[in-house]
Each structure stands twice: as structure tokens, then as C-alpha cells.
Design an enzyme around this catalytic site. Structure first.
Site, short mmCIF file in Angstrom:
data_model
loop_
_atom_site.label_atom_id
_atom_site.label_comp_id
_atom_site.label_asym_id
_atom_site.label_seq_id
_atom_site.Cartn_x
_atom_site.Cartn_y
_atom_site.Cartn_z
N HIS A 407 0.80 -1.22 0.00
CA HIS A 407 0.00 0.00 0.00
C HIS A 407 0.83 1.26 0.00
CE1 HIS A 407 -3.70 -2.23 1.51
NE2 HIS A 407 -3.98 -1.72 0.34
N GLU A 644 -22.05 -8.56 -38.16
CA GLU A 644 -21.87 -9.33 -36.92
C GLU A 644 -22.97 -10.36 -36.72
OE1 GLU A 644 -21.62 -6.67 -33.57
OE2 GLU A 644 -23.19 -5.36 -34.34
N THR A 667 -16.59 -9.34 -34.96
CA THR A 667 -16.36 -10.79 -34.83
C THR A 667 -16.76 -11.34 -33.46
OG1 THR A 667 -14.08 -10.10 -34.46
CG2 THR A 667 -14.57 -11.19 -36.54
N CYS A 716 -13.66 -4.74 -36.38
CA CYS A 716 -13.59 -4.01 -35.12
C CYS A 716 -13.89 -4.89 -33.92
CB CYS A 716 -14.52 -2.80 -35.13
SG CYS A 716 -16.24 -3.24 -35.34
C1 PEP Z 1 -18.55 -7.23 -32.00
O1 PEP Z 1 -19.60 -7.83 -31.81
O2 PEP Z 1 -17.52 -7.76 -32.47
C2 PEP Z 1 -18.45 -5.81 -31.63
C3 PEP Z 1 -17.40 -5.10 -31.95
O3 PEP Z 1 -19.48 -5.29 -30.92
P1 PEP Z 1 -19.69 -5.55 -29.33
O4 PEP Z 1 -18.48 -6.27 -28.84
O5 PEP Z 1 -19.85 -4.22 -28.72
O6 PEP Z 1 -20.93 -6.38 -29.32
MG MG Z 2 -21.41 -6.67 -31.37
#
Ligand code: PEP
Ligand code: MG
Length: 764
Positions: A407, A644, A667, A716
Site C-alpha cells: 500500500h 456481426e 467478430t 472491429c
Molecule cells: C462485436 O460484436 O464484435 C463488436 C465489436 O461489438 P460488441 O463487442 O460491442 O458487441
Molecule cells: Mg457486437
């Protein structure tokens, strides 16, 4: 009024009720991290206790005009207040609810077990409402009671926690940090005890050099309190965060550990001679800890300081809080100091970097703290939190024991005071009044005052990176927090491939549907505009794609108005994303208007994408709303869809024909829906694999189609940070890849290598 709140009913927004510690435990409990169960006696219960019993005004009176620099008076007043709280009877209703809740902790899920309920050992910890806030560390300022057993004992421990709000160090700390005493409340967290075989602390950033690519674990046999109090020198393991490879293992001799006996007493037990110099945690569990640490950091979006325990090879997370000293810089390890002429007196571990010369002041007991004068080098055996007031005066700190995560080390880093820990013999080697130079950066104490040049220019993460590599495939970042935009931009990324609005929404604390119910569409728009604007400015002239909100009905219940969310059997595939936005178009309009206003102010780099699309009509309707607010999709603004769902993959040609500028692979959901694996279910997480041929087949098909229609492709989802996925996507001809901030460099290198190889192959 309910006096206790169970972890399941808390989340990270519950600080006002449960303090930082309680809120964090609730947040982790609800996100499937391995947390032992428990409940909190809320901060409001404490308030009710002092008000109902009439002691509130007495406490205020005693604190009025107190000079906290007068250590003797401070200690006297603090003790009187604590005694007063300890002597005051807890009102029966409150005590009864605490007792009943404790009993429930000993019961499994079946009601009939109530009869056979066992009294379990619990930890009772304090959690102040200002404690563990990102801006200030109150680490260890209030009491913790371990191995408490029995209803009445738990009530007594709760009251002792309340009293600990008035220890001398806590009063001093609040005063010096301008926290009004009456505004700081205290909650008691009651949590089932893990009977630790091993335990310790984990930092998801190396606190000695701010390297956020490293996780540091300190481990001891038995209970972790021995490390936190700085009494034992722990093993230290450093792990590469991404690859989870163990980079270094430092085993320290441990002659004893703190263990629980059958009566619940924490006793010092000798570690058998054969084990004393053994690695405390086996490699496999070190890796498991590092994996959990990274997940917790990802969950909170910033480096974490985590307490963990292992019982029968099962890892538990006992506590996690944000690291308060994270500077988001890596400091280079080398130093070209001219200190060779100085005599080395002692060496230890860097707890807080810096160089300082001053006179040694030995402190053997708390009562000696008065000896410390401004600018002294505080030398002590053990860095306990009690020393905070004296530490504030010290120019540097050197200790015999303790690791870099005890700490006091945390607090010294927060104060920016150079600090060396774990020297083993500093109190014997260094003499009272002796002039020394503490080079905490190197962990060395020299005799006399010597000059040390520190050419330690802080570097951004990109300075030692592959930023200068130019790739044909754009490398972008994923970002949720506007306040890390600057740091993300320093990676040299080609833009932002995903801004999740949900994080801004969660920080604002009000459910989007609630804004609308209250006719506060403007407020919602303005809140988003500010956050998105901050990111768009940091990435000026580079594209920044905002995803319209994707609010699942179970995830934001704790926001204001969230209690009105419908209950769904499976919110993952329920009323969220575009399907919800089209049912509640005012939410969508406010989000699009935030973007429109930024465009009007010159931030034309902001694009928009629509989540969870399964039909072309959804796209068409969103485009109509966009036109309504004055933006022509694909012309005035980048306009895309998240791919997605398997449905989006199958209808990709129609989506392209409908008119889109880009698609981005989500993904996380695509894998979930293609493989039929709930992405939040830890039990089957080992089956979750974005590299499954079925997912790869979908990605390949979509990229191929989009190329025909000149629609750009991107990723993404989390898989964008996987080197194997990056390599696959480059082979397919993806236009951009978005990765987490800390993965940008690696992905850029993988992409550059893959592109070069493709070129060479083509020339053959
Ligand atoms: C995904 O589904 O890959 C995505 C980027 O959206 P989230 O993770 O916010 O569902
Ligand atoms: Mg998503």
C-alpha cells in the site's frame, strides 16, 4: 430501507452506496470474474447509524478546528472518535439485517439448507465512498478484518470498520486532500473468505517503469495481508501481457506465512525448509492470473491493481481497483548516470522512480513519526499505511521489506515520492542523520550527496514501435474512452475503427431511454457530442467511425432509468442495436445529430455505423433518418454496417447494393452467432474461436463481395488484435484492421510482414 446490498445488485456505478471497493466487487461478480460471494452494508447505513444514535454532531464538534500537523492532538482526537463509535450500540434493525445476511452466506442455493447453514469465515473490509476513486488512492486507509466468524462478530467488525473512518491517518489524508470529513461515508464489505494456499497482488501495468505491456504479480504463501502490510518479501513474476509468456521470475526466500487456523485466527506458520525457496505459484497459474488480469483491465479500460488468492488450485479475485499512478508512458530502463563515484550502501526494488538526496530519519515505531521533518529520507522496516502523514513530508522513502505493490508503495507513487522497498537491511545499514542519495529509479542508495543525471525522457508507446512502417492495409484503433484519445492517437493509428457509445453512456449514468422519457434528447446529444468530439479532434483528418448505440437490456440496468428495461430471456439476441433504435428512433436521431453537429463544426472525419443488421430495410430506414437530419449517407458522411450476424454475411450483396461506404466485422457477435457460443459464458469460452473455419469462411465471402462493389472492409471485433486474424484478413484483401491501443504496434508489424510476403510471392 434495506441496510445491506448484495454483490449481484451492485456494479461499478454503485460507489455512492458501496464505496469503490464494494462497487468494483459487484461489477466483477456480475461479469463472471471468480469473486467469492458477499454483500455490503451500505454507506447510507453508516450514515443512518451516526445520525440515529446522535453521535454525528459529536464527531463534527471534535474535528472542528483540528490542526492535523500536530500529530499528538490528531492521534488523541482520532482515538476519542473511534472509541465513541465502538461504544455506540448498532440499532437492532440494522444489526438484525447484517446477521441474517451473514447467515445466508453460509447457505447454498437451496432454501432447505438454511437449517444446516454453516457459519462461514468472512472478510469484513471498509470501503469509503471516496476510496479507490480513479483520482485518489486511499489504499489501506481503513480497517480490514479477516477470518471473522459468527453473527455478532460480523456486526462488531462492521462497527469497527465504521470507526476506522477516523483513524489518525485517515483524518490526516482527508484533510490534506481537501475531502470534507462529513462527505466521506463508509461501507463495510462482507465477503466469504478464501482459505488461501497462496495469495498476492497483481498489477496489469509494471508500476516501476509504467510499462503497460507487462503484468506484475507478487505472491506469498498463505494470506496476502503479509505483502500488503510489507512484512514479507514476495516472489515477483513479470509476464508479457499479450503473449502471456513469463518474462521473469524472482523467487524470494519465505520463512513464514500467515495462515488461518481452525478458530479463524491468522497465525504465522513456518514454511517447511524444503519449500522456503520454492516458486510460490506454478507457471500455469501465473498465466491464468495474467489472463484474468488482462480481462479485468479490458473490462475497466484501464490498468488495474488486483488482489488475488488461490485455494486448492482455484484462482479467486478478491479486489481490483484502478492504478492511480498510470502515466501512460514507458520510461526507458537505461540510465547514463555519473554516480559511479558514490559508495553504494544498499539496494532494493523500485517502488516509485526518482532521485533525491537528504538526511536519513529512522522510524522504528509509529510514535517516532514526529521525528520526520520536511525533506527527510524516511527509512523504516515496514511500509504500513499508518505512515502516510509522515510520507507526505519525506523527500524519499526506503524500506527493509515490502514489494512494489504494498500500500505505501502505491501511495508513494501517487505522491511522486522516490521510494525503494525490499532492501532487507536499510534500518541497520543506514544511520540516523546520515546524508544519502536515493536513486529510486535504479533501486540504489548511495552515501553522501552525489549528482545523478537522469536522461530518462518519457517516451510514448509509439516511440519504440513500428509507427514508421507504412502498410497498405490501414491500422486503426478501437476506443471507448474519450480521455485516452490522445494516447491512442500517439500510436500513429490510421483512425478509429470503432467508438462504442455505450461507455460514454455508462459514464454519464443515465439510460438513453430515460433521456427520451424525460424529453432530454438534447442533453443526450450534447453528452455524446462532447465525447465523440474529443476523439475526433485527437484523430483530426483521419476517419473515426462511431457505432450507434448497442444497448442490451440486461447490461445497463443500473443507469438512471435502467430499472425500466424489459426482462428478456436472452438479451444477447434480444431487443438491442438497430432493431431497438428503429423502435426508439429518438435515441437514434439524437446520436446522429451529435455527429451532424460535429460535421457542421468541421469535424467531417466522423463516420457512422449501424450494429447488428439483419435486413436491408433496417439499413434503408436508418438512411432515411439520416437524411431527415440533413446528412446524405455515403456522400456527406462515411456510412457503414457492422457485419456481426450470419444474416448480414448472407445478404451482403443486397446491403452493398443498398449503398454503404464500408462494412466492419464485429467478430465478437459473429463468432457467437455462427458457432452458437454465448460469448459471456466462461464455461464454454474455450470453444469460442474467431479462427473457426465457419467464421473465416464468412469473412472471406463478405470481403470478396464488397471488393466487387467497392465497399471498404474492416474489422472491429476483438479478433482484430490477433496476429493470426490480421494475417488472414490481409490475405483476403481487407482494407483496414482495428486493434486495441496496446496491440496496434504488433498488428502493424504483422500486417507489414504479410504484405511484403504477398508482394514477393506475386513477383515469383
Ligand atoms: C462485436 O460484436 O464484435 C463488436 C465489436 O461489438 P460488441 O463487442 O460491442 O458487441
Ligand atoms: Mg457486437
Amino acid at each position: 430501507m434495506s441496510y445491506v446490498v448484495w454483490f449481484k445488485d451492485l456494479n461499478k456505478n454503485s460507489i455512492a452506496v458501496a464505496g469503490g471497493k464494494g462497487a468494483n466487487l459487484g461489477e466483477m461478480f456480475n461479469n463472471n470474474f471468480p469473486i467469492p460471494g458477499g454483500f455490503c452494508v451500505s454507506a447510507q447505513t453508516y450514515k443512518e447509524f451516526i445520525e440515529r444514535t446522535g453521535i454525528k454532531s459529536k464527531i463534527e464538534e471534535m474535528l472542528k478546528g483540528l490542526n492535523v500537523d500536530d500529530t499528538e492532538t490528531l492521534q488523541k482526537v482520532a482515538k476519542t472518535i473511534q472509541d465513541l463509535i465502538q461504544r455506540t450500540e448498532v440499532p437492532e434493525e440494522i444489526a438484525e439485517e447484517i446477521r441474517d445476511s451473514y447467515e445466508l452466506l453460509g447457505v447454498s442455493k437451496k432454501a432447505e439448507d438454511l437449517v444446516n447453514a454453516k457459519e462461514v469465515f468472512v472478510a469484513v473490509r471498509s470501503s469509503a465512498t471516496a476510496e479507490d476513486l480513479p483520482s485518489a488512492s486511499f489504499a489501506g486507509q481503513q480497517a480490514t478484518f479477516l477470518n471473522v466468524k459468527g453473527k455478532d462478530q460480523v456486526v462488531a467488525a462492521v462497527r469497527a470498520c465504521w470507526a476506522s473512518l477516523y483513524t489518525a491517518r485517515a483524518v490526516y489524508y482527508r484533510e490534506k486532500n481537501n475531502f470534507e470529513h462529513s462527505k466521506v461515508l463508509i461501507c463495510a464489505v462482507i465477503q466469504r473468505m478464501v482459505n488461501s494456499d497462496q495469495s498476492g497482488i497483481m498489477f496489469t501495468i509494471n508500476p516501476s517503469n509504467n510499462n503497460d505491456q507487462e503484468t506484475v504479480i507478487e505472491a506469498v504463501f498463505g494470506l496476502g495481508e503479509a505483502i500488503v502490510g510489507g512484512e514479507v518479501n514476495p516472489d515477483t513474476y513479470i509476464i508479457d501481457k499479450k503473449s502471456r509468456e513469463i518474462k521473469s521470475i524472482k523467487v524470494k526466500k519465505q520463512e513464514w506465512g500467515l495462515f488461518r487456523d481452525e478458530n479463524g485466527n491468522n497465525i504465522k506458520k513456518d514454511i517447511p525448509k524444503t519449500q522456503q525457496e520454492h516458486q510460490v505459484v506454478p507457471d500455469s497459474l501465473i498465466k491464468e492470473l495474467a489472463r484474468l488480469g488482462r480481462k479485468i483491465e479490458e473490462h475497466y479500460g484501464r490498468p488495474q491493481d488486483i488482489e488475488w488468492a488461490i485455494e486448492n488450485n482455484q484462482v479467486y479475485i478478491v479486489q481490483a481497483r484502478a492504478v492511480t499512478t498510470f502515466k501512460q508512458e514507458i520510461v526507458e530502463e537505461k540510465s547514463t548516470s555519473t554516480e559511479d563515484q558514490g559508495k553504494i550502501l544498499i539496494k532494493g526494488e523500485t517502488a516509485s522512480r526518482g532521485v533525491y538526496s537528504g538526511k536519513v530519519r529512522l522510524v522504528k515505531e509509529i510514535s517516532e513519526l514526529n521525528k520526520i521533518e520536511k525533506g527527510d529520507v524516511l527509512v523504516t522496516a515496514m511500509t504500513t499505511p499508518d505512515m502516510v502523514p509522515a510520507m507526505q513530508k519525506a523527500g524519499a522513502i526506503v524500506t527493509n521489506e515490502g514489494g512494489m505493490t504494498c500500500h505505501a508503495a502505491i501511495v508513494s507513487r501517487e505522491m511522486g515520492t522516490p521510494c525503494i522497498v525490499g532492501t532487507e537491511h536499510a534500518t541497520e545499514v543506514l544511520k540516523d542523520g546520515q546524508l544519502v542519495t536515493v536513486n529510486a529509479t535504479q533501486g540504489i542508495v548511495y552515501s553522501g550527496k552525489i549528482e545523478i543525471k537522469e536522461p530518462l525522457q518519457p517516451q510514448t508507446t509509439s516511440a519504440c514501435s513500428g509507427e514508421s512502417m507504412v502498410t497498405a492495409t490501414e491500422i486503426k484503433v478501437i476506443m471507448d474512452l474519450p480521455n485516452v484519445a490522445e494516447r491512442a492517437a500517439k500510436t500513429g493509428a490510421d483512425g478509429v475503427g470503432l467508438i462504442r457509445l455505450e461507455i460514454m453512456i455508462a459514464n454519464a449514468g443515465i439510460h438513453p431511454a430515460e433521456y427520451i422519457r424525460q424529453n432530454k434528447d438534447e442533453d443526450y446529444k450534447n453528452m455524446l457530442k462532447e465525447g465523440i468530439g474529443q476523439i475526433a479532434k485527437a484523430f483530426m483528418h483521419k476517419s473515426v467511425w462511431v457505432r450507434c448505440s448497442d444497448i442490451r437490456t440486461d447490461e445497463y440496468r443500473n443507469l438512471k432509468g435502467g430499472e425500466q428495461e424489459p426482462n428478456e430471456t436472452d438479451p444477447m439476441i434480444g431487443w438491442h442495436a438497430v432493431r431497438r433504435l428503429l423502435d426508439e428512433p429518438r435515441i437514434l436521431k439524437a446520436e446522429l445529430k451529435a455527429v451532424k453537429e460535429l460535421h457542421d463544426e468541421g469535424l467531417k472525419n466522423v463516420g457512422v455505423m449501424i450494429p447488428f443488421v439483419i435486413r436491408t430495410e433496417e439499413l434503408r430506414k436508418c438512411k432515411d433518418i439520416m437524411r431527415e437530419i440533413g446528412l446524405e449517407p455515403c456522400k456527406d458522411i462515411d456510412f457503414g454496417v457492422m457485419v456481426e450476424t450470419p444474416a448480414a454475411c448472407w445478404i451482403i450483396e443486397d446491403l452493398c447494393k443498398e449503398g454503404i461506404s464500408f462494412v466492419s466485422f464485429g467478430t465478437n457477435d459473429l463468432t457467437q452467432l455462427t458457432l452458437g457460443i454465448d460469448r459471456n459464458n466462461q464455461r464454454i469460452s474455450k470453444l469460442f474461436d474467431e479462427m473457426h473455419p465457419a467464421v473465416l469462411g464468412e469473412l472471406a465471402k463478405v470481403i470478396k463481395t464488397c471488393r466487387r462493389y467497392k465497399v471498404k472492409t474492416s474489422i472491429c471485433g476483438q479478433a482484430g488484435s490477433r496476429p493470426d486474424m490480421a494475417e488472414f484478413l490481409v490475405h483476403q484483401g481487407v482494407d483496414s484492421i482495428s486493434a486495441n491501443v496496446d496491440a496496434v504496434d504488433e498488428i502493424r508489424r504483422v500486417v507489414a510482414k504479410t504484405e511484403r510476403k504477398l508482394l514477393l510471392d506475386a513477383e515469383r
